[in-house]
Motif scaffolding. Structure first.
Motif, PDB file in Angstrom:
ATOM      1  N   SER A   1       0.811  -1.225   0.000  1.00 14.77           N
ATOM      2  CA  SER A   1       0.000   0.000   0.000  1.00 14.77           C
ATOM      3  C   SER A   1       0.846   1.277   0.000  1.00 14.77           C
ATOM      4  N   ASP A   2       2.144   1.165   0.014  1.00 12.64           N
ATOM      5  CA  ASP A   2       3.017   2.342  -0.037  1.00 12.64           C
ATOM      6  C   ASP A   2       2.802   3.089  -1.354  1.00 12.64           C
ATOM      7  N   PRO A   3       2.766   4.426  -1.340  1.00 11.66           N
ATOM      8  CA  PRO A   3       2.508   5.205  -2.574  1.00 11.66           C
ATOM      9  C   PRO A   3       3.522   4.949  -3.693  1.00 11.66           C
ATOM     10  N   ARG A   4       4.794   4.734  -3.332  1.00  9.87           N
ATOM     11  CA  ARG A   4       5.799   4.465  -4.376  1.00  9.87           C
ATOM     12  C   ARG A   4       5.522   3.128  -5.054  1.00  9.87           C
ATOM     13  N   VAL A   5       5.176   2.130  -4.249  1.00  8.72           N
ATOM     14  CA  VAL A   5       4.878   0.805  -4.797  1.00  8.72           C
ATOM     15  C   VAL A   5       3.613   0.879  -5.649  1.00  8.72           C
ATOM     16  N   GLN A   6       2.622   1.608  -5.168  1.00 11.88           N
ATOM     17  CA  GLN A   6       1.375   1.745  -5.925  1.00 11.88           C
ATOM     18  C   GLN A   6       1.620   2.430  -7.275  1.00 11.88           C
ATOM     19  N   LYS A   7       2.469   3.426  -7.270  1.00 13.55           N
ATOM     20  CA  LYS A   7       2.798   4.135  -8.517  1.00 13.55           C
ATOM     21  C   LYS A   7       3.451   3.186  -9.516  1.00 13.55           C
ATOM     22  N   MET A   8       4.373   2.357  -9.012  1.00  9.42           N
ATOM     23  CA  MET A   8       5.073   1.422  -9.887  1.00  9.42           C
ATOM     24  C   MET A   8       4.128   0.312 -10.364  1.00  9.42           C
ATOM     25  N   LEU A   9       3.237  -0.139  -9.496  1.00  6.69           N
ATOM     26  CA  LEU A   9       2.270  -1.165  -9.893  1.00  6.69           C
ATOM     27  C   LEU A   9       1.339  -0.658 -10.999  1.00  6.69           C
ATOM     28  N   LEU A  10       0.881   0.568 -10.861  1.00  8.18           N
ATOM     29  CA  LEU A  10       0.022   1.145 -11.904  1.00  8.18           C
ATOM     30  C   LEU A  10       0.782   1.250 -13.226  1.00  8.18           C
ATOM     31  N   HIS A  11       2.063   1.573 -13.158  1.00  6.91           N
ATOM     32  CA  HIS A  11       2.904   1.617 -14.364  1.00  6.91           C
ATOM     33  C   HIS A  11       3.041   0.205 -14.941  1.00  6.91           C
ATOM     34  N   TRP A  12       3.306  -0.764 -14.067  1.00  6.94           N
ATOM     35  CA  TRP A  12       3.517  -2.151 -14.481  1.00  6.94           C
ATOM     36  C   TRP A  12       2.254  -2.739 -15.111  1.00  6.94           C
ATOM     37  N   MET A  13       1.090  -2.323 -14.618  1.00  2.93           N
ATOM     38  CA  MET A  13      -0.182  -2.833 -15.137  1.00  2.93           C
ATOM     39  C   MET A  13      -0.703  -2.007 -16.325  1.00  2.93           C
ATOM     40  N   ASN A  14       0.087  -1.053 -16.785  1.00  6.39           N
ATOM     41  CA  ASN A  14      -0.278  -0.180 -17.908  1.00  6.39           C
ATOM     42  C   ASN A  14      -1.527   0.660 -17.626  1.00  6.39           C
ATOM     43  N   LYS A  15      -1.726   1.037 -16.390  1.00  3.46           N
ATOM     44  CA  LYS A  15      -2.868   1.886 -16.028  1.00  3.46           C
ATOM     45  C   LYS A  15      -2.468   3.349 -15.945  1.00  3.46           C
ATOM     46  N   ASP A  16      -1.255   3.616 -15.516  1.00  2.00           N
ATOM     47  CA  ASP A  16      -0.749   4.981 -15.422  1.00  2.00           C
ATOM     48  C   ASP A  16       0.749   4.921 -15.715  1.00  2.00           C
ATOM     49  N   ARG A  17       1.100   5.001 -17.012  1.00  2.00           N
ATOM     50  CA  ARG A  17       2.488   4.820 -17.424  1.00  2.00           C
ATOM     51  C   ARG A  17       3.360   5.990 -16.971  1.00  2.00           C
ATOM     52  N   LEU A  18       4.579   5.659 -16.576  1.00  4.47           N
ATOM     53  CA  LEU A  18       5.568   6.641 -16.149  1.00  4.47           C
ATOM     54  C   LEU A  18       6.598   6.828 -17.264  1.00  4.47           C
ATOM     55  N   SER A  19       7.321   7.921 -17.182  1.00  4.66           N
ATOM     56  CA  SER A  19       8.420   8.104 -18.132  1.00  4.66           C
ATOM     57  C   SER A  19       9.504   7.078 -17.805  1.00  4.66           C
ATOM     58  N   PHE A  20      10.370   6.837 -18.744  1.00  7.21           N
ATOM     59  CA  PHE A  20      11.423   5.847 -18.561  1.00  7.21           C
ATOM     60  C   PHE A  20      12.281   6.192 -17.353  1.00  7.21           C
ATOM     61  N   ASP A  21      12.685   7.460 -17.237  1.00 12.54           N
ATOM     62  CA  ASP A  21      13.559   7.878 -16.131  1.00 12.54           C
ATOM     63  C   ASP A  21      12.872   7.717 -14.776  1.00 12.54           C
ATOM     64  N   GLU A  22      11.589   8.090 -14.716  1.00 13.46           N
ATOM     65  CA  GLU A  22      10.851   7.990 -13.456  1.00 13.46           C
ATOM     66  C   GLU A  22      10.667   6.511 -13.056  1.00 13.46           C
ATOM     67  N   ALA A  23      10.355   5.671 -14.028  1.00 13.64           N
ATOM     68  CA  ALA A  23      10.186   4.237 -13.757  1.00 13.64           C
ATOM     69  C   ALA A  23      11.518   3.620 -13.329  1.00 13.64           C
ATOM     70  N   ASP A  24      12.605   4.038 -13.963  1.00  9.72           N
ATOM     71  CA  ASP A  24      13.929   3.529 -13.621  1.00  9.72           C
ATOM     72  C   ASP A  24      14.313   3.937 -12.198  1.00  9.72           C
ATOM     73  N   GLU A  25      14.018   5.188 -11.846  1.00  7.98           N
ATOM     74  CA  GLU A  25      14.330   5.677 -10.505  1.00  7.98           C
ATOM     75  C   GLU A  25      13.504   4.932  -9.443  1.00  7.98           C
ATOM     76  N   LEU A  26      12.215   4.735  -9.709  1.00 14.23           N
ATOM     77  CA  LEU A  26      11.365   3.987  -8.764  1.00 14.23           C
ATOM     78  C   LEU A  26      11.812   2.522  -8.655  1.00 14.23           C
ATOM     79  N   GLY A  27      12.241   1.952  -9.760  1.00 16.87           N
ATOM     80  CA  GLY A  27      12.691   0.567  -9.776  1.00 16.87           C
ATOM     81  C   GLY A  27      13.927   0.339  -8.934  1.00 16.87           C
ATOM     82  N   LYS A  28      14.716   1.383  -8.705  1.00 14.87           N
ATOM     83  CA  LYS A  28      15.920   1.270  -7.887  1.00 14.87           C
ATOM     84  C   LYS A  28      15.636   1.436  -6.394  1.00 14.87           C
TER      85      LYS A  28
END
Length: 181
Positions: A32-59
């Motif tokens: 339920s953490d907001p960072r994890v939720q943001k990445m999950l929405l990106h991963w599920m193609n519901k709210d895509r992030l830019s490459f740099d933002e997704a890369d930063e969250l992935g780290k």
């Protein structure tokens, strides 16, 4: 997995993997953490992030540890040919793990597992003392019954003979007056 018969080992492993995550309160809190939720929405193609933002969250170590578990569950579910049990909550836009009950109902609806047979409502088993008392009561009843039959044996035998029709039927004798004078 009481009552969940006739499933293949991949489905059984997916259920066990999902159950372990459902039982892990730390994982559910991290989910339920907001960072994890943001990445999950990106991963599920519901709210895509830019490459740099997704890369930063992935780290991020929290996001990485949650996604390690999600990927493992996803891989196990893929082997079982079922969808990863994540659900997007439309009300608040959050991604959550299906409850165990929801997941099992989904698998039953897909025909991958069978509904468990309802358990019969059996009375609790007797203790040895209760069994002994029950047996004593039955034996007492048998003794009383045998005693009654024995005491009425003569009367009972007569009654049975009388009721079975051993009583001779009335016969009519005809007296003929022909030939007699």
């Amino acid at each position: 997995m009481d009552g969940l018969e006739r499933m293949d080992s991949a489905t059984e492993y997916a259920i066990k993997c999902h159950a372990s995550l459902c039982d892990n309160q730390d994982f559910l809190d991290q989910l339920s953490d907001p960072r994890v939720q943001k990445m999950l929405l990106h991963w599920m193609n519901k709210d895509r992030l830019s490459f740099d933002e997704a890369d930063e969250l992935g780290k991020d170590i929290l996001v990485a540890s949650v996604f390690q578990q999600i990927r493992k569950l996803g891989s196990v579910c893929k082997d079982a040919k079922i969808q990863t049990p994540l659900q997007l909550d439309v009300k608040n836009g959050a991604v959550k793990l299906l409850s165990m009950e929801q997941f099992l109902n989904h698998l039953m609806a897909k025909g991958l597992i069978q509904r468990p047979e309802p358990k019969a409502d059996l009375p609790p088993p007797y203790t040895w003392k209760q069994s002994l008392m029950h047996q004593a009561k039955v034996m007492l009843f048998q003794l009383i019954f045998v005693g009654l039959v024995w005491s009425f044996r003569g009367n009972l035998s007569e009654f049975i003979e009388d009721s079975l029709g051993t009583d001779p039927a009335p016969t009519t004798t005809s007296t003929s007056t022909r030939g007699e004078m």
